[in-house]
Scaffold this motif. Sequence first.
Motif, PDB file in Angstrom:
ATOM      1  N   ASN A  16     103.862 -26.186  27.984  1.00  0.00           N
ATOM      2  CA  ASN A  16     102.549 -25.874  28.516  1.00  0.00           C
ATOM      3  C   ASN A  16     102.355 -24.372  28.452  1.00  0.00           C
ATOM      4  O   ASN A  16     103.039 -23.614  29.110  1.00  0.00           O
ATOM      5  CB  ASN A  16     102.452 -26.380  29.960  1.00  0.00           C
ATOM      6  CG  ASN A  16     101.045 -26.294  30.473  1.00  0.00           C
ATOM      7  OD1 ASN A  16     100.157 -25.839  29.760  1.00  0.00           O
ATOM      8  ND2 ASN A  16     100.843 -26.738  31.686  1.00  0.00           N
ATOM      9  N   GLY A  17     101.413 -23.919  27.645  1.00  0.00           N
ATOM     10  CA  GLY A  17     101.237 -22.498  27.418  1.00  0.00           C
ATOM     11  C   GLY A  17     100.330 -21.818  28.418  1.00  0.00           C
ATOM     12  O   GLY A  17     100.189 -20.606  28.410  1.00  0.00           O
ATOM     13  N   GLY A  18      99.723 -22.552  29.322  1.00  0.00           N
ATOM     14  CA  GLY A  18      98.799 -21.905  30.225  1.00  0.00           C
ATOM     15  C   GLY A  18      99.024 -22.295  31.655  1.00  0.00           C
ATOM     16  O   GLY A  18      99.591 -23.322  31.972  1.00  0.00           O
TER      17      GLY A  18
ATOM     18  N   LEU B 160      95.145 -20.271  35.801  1.00  0.00           N
ATOM     19  CA  LEU B 160      94.075 -19.350  35.398  1.00  0.00           C
ATOM     20  C   LEU B 160      93.537 -19.713  34.022  1.00  0.00           C
ATOM     21  O   LEU B 160      92.322 -19.725  33.797  1.00  0.00           O
ATOM     22  CB  LEU B 160      94.589 -17.907  35.403  1.00  0.00           C
ATOM     23  CG  LEU B 160      93.566 -16.858  34.969  1.00  0.00           C
ATOM     24  CD1 LEU B 160      92.378 -16.876  35.919  1.00  0.00           C
ATOM     25  CD2 LEU B 160      94.200 -15.488  34.904  1.00  0.00           C
ATOM     26  N   THR B 161      94.444 -20.059  33.099  1.00  0.00           N
ATOM     27  CA  THR B 161      94.022 -20.455  31.757  1.00  0.00           C
ATOM     28  C   THR B 161      93.193 -21.730  31.807  1.00  0.00           C
ATOM     29  O   THR B 161      92.176 -21.845  31.112  1.00  0.00           O
ATOM     30  CB  THR B 161      95.251 -20.660  30.863  1.00  0.00           C
ATOM     31  OG1 THR B 161      96.033 -19.474  30.863  1.00  0.00           O
ATOM     32  CG2 THR B 161      94.842 -20.978  29.442  1.00  0.00           C
ATOM     33  N   ALA B 162      93.595 -22.673  32.621  1.00  0.00           N
ATOM     34  CA  ALA B 162      92.842 -23.922  32.739  1.00  0.00           C
ATOM     35  C   ALA B 162      91.462 -23.662  33.326  1.00  0.00           C
ATOM     36  O   ALA B 162      90.465 -24.242  32.867  1.00  0.00           O
ATOM     37  CB  ALA B 162      93.614 -24.911  33.608  1.00  0.00           C
ATOM     38  N   ARG B 163      91.382 -22.781  34.306  1.00  0.00           N
ATOM     39  CA  ARG B 163      90.071 -22.473  34.896  1.00  0.00           C
ATOM     40  C   ARG B 163      89.180 -21.745  33.900  1.00  0.00           C
ATOM     41  O   ARG B 163      87.972 -22.001  33.829  1.00  0.00           O
ATOM     42  CB  ARG B 163      90.250 -21.643  36.162  1.00  0.00           C
ATOM     43  CG  ARG B 163      90.751 -22.494  37.301  1.00  0.00           C
ATOM     44  CD  ARG B 163      90.960 -21.815  38.607  1.00  0.00           C
ATOM     45  NE  ARG B 163      90.208 -20.593  38.827  1.00  0.00           N
ATOM     46  CZ  ARG B 163      90.542 -19.679  39.720  1.00  0.00           C
ATOM     47  NH1 ARG B 163      91.608 -19.865  40.457  1.00  0.00           N
ATOM     48  NH2 ARG B 163      89.835 -18.602  39.887  1.00  0.00           N
ATOM     49  N   LEU B 164      89.761 -20.849  33.111  1.00  0.00           N
ATOM     50  CA  LEU B 164      88.973 -20.156  32.081  1.00  0.00           C
ATOM     51  C   LEU B 164      88.487 -21.133  31.014  1.00  0.00           C
ATOM     52  O   LEU B 164      87.337 -21.043  30.558  1.00  0.00           O
ATOM     53  CB  LEU B 164      89.794 -19.040  31.445  1.00  0.00           C
ATOM     54  CG  LEU B 164      89.994 -17.799  32.301  1.00  0.00           C
ATOM     55  CD1 LEU B 164      90.952 -16.830  31.609  1.00  0.00           C
ATOM     56  CD2 LEU B 164      88.666 -17.120  32.585  1.00  0.00           C
ATOM     57  N   ALA B 165      89.347 -22.060  30.614  1.00  0.00           N
ATOM     58  CA  ALA B 165      88.948 -23.052  29.619  1.00  0.00           C
ATOM     59  C   ALA B 165      87.827 -23.939  30.164  1.00  0.00           C
ATOM     60  O   ALA B 165      86.860 -24.254  29.455  1.00  0.00           O
ATOM     61  CB  ALA B 165      90.146 -23.901  29.207  1.00  0.00           C
ATOM     62  N   HIS B 166      87.948 -24.315  31.421  1.00  0.00           N
ATOM     63  CA  HIS B 166      86.908 -25.130  32.036  1.00  0.00           C
ATOM     64  C   HIS B 166      85.585 -24.356  32.118  1.00  0.00           C
ATOM     65  O   HIS B 166      84.513 -24.900  31.811  1.00  0.00           O
ATOM     66  CB  HIS B 166      87.360 -25.572  33.429  1.00  0.00           C
ATOM     67  CG  HIS B 166      86.353 -26.393  34.154  1.00  0.00           C
ATOM     68  ND1 HIS B 166      86.039 -27.676  33.766  1.00  0.00           N
ATOM     69  CD2 HIS B 166      85.556 -26.101  35.218  1.00  0.00           C
ATOM     70  CE1 HIS B 166      85.109 -28.152  34.568  1.00  0.00           C
ATOM     71  NE2 HIS B 166      84.790 -27.206  35.459  1.00  0.00           N
TER      72      HIS B 166
ATOM     73  N   TRP C  25      84.666 -21.944  30.159  1.00  0.00           N
ATOM     74  CA  TRP C  25      84.157 -21.801  28.793  1.00  0.00           C
ATOM     75  C   TRP C  25      83.434 -23.076  28.359  1.00  0.00           C
ATOM     76  O   TRP C  25      82.359 -23.017  27.749  1.00  0.00           O
ATOM     77  CB  TRP C  25      85.295 -21.479  27.837  1.00  0.00           C
ATOM     78  CG  TRP C  25      84.826 -21.309  26.429  1.00  0.00           C
ATOM     79  CD1 TRP C  25      84.963 -22.191  25.406  1.00  0.00           C
ATOM     80  CD2 TRP C  25      84.093 -20.211  25.906  1.00  0.00           C
ATOM     81  NE1 TRP C  25      84.375 -21.718  24.285  1.00  0.00           N
ATOM     82  CE2 TRP C  25      83.833 -20.487  24.558  1.00  0.00           C
ATOM     83  CE3 TRP C  25      83.636 -19.016  26.455  1.00  0.00           C
ATOM     84  CZ2 TRP C  25      83.133 -19.606  23.749  1.00  0.00           C
ATOM     85  CZ3 TRP C  25      82.938 -18.139  25.632  1.00  0.00           C
ATOM     86  CH2 TRP C  25      82.696 -18.444  24.295  1.00  0.00           C
TER      87      TRP C  25
END
Length: 94
Positions: A2-4, A7-13, A15
Amino acid sequence: MNGGGPLTARLAHAWRRAEALHEEWFAARWRHALRRDDRRQADTFRALLLLQTLGVDDPVAYETLDLVPYLVADLHEWHRRMGREEFGDPGVCC
């Protein structure tokens, strides 16, 4: 792996939500016209390919010969949209 993190998941969401908002705001108003224009272009293209298969001379015949299998693939959808439930002889299309 899992690379994120969270915070990465929230940014992807965020986006994805921004993309959806953009789609609704800019494309929704023109979606019907864009679909109609796309369908008109596809019908014109299909008619050109059908004329070519019937032997009508076409100056771009060499380039469109590769597209005939795609024409056969969507012939069923086209004739149903034109109001005919069946098209051609048995074994040809339907």
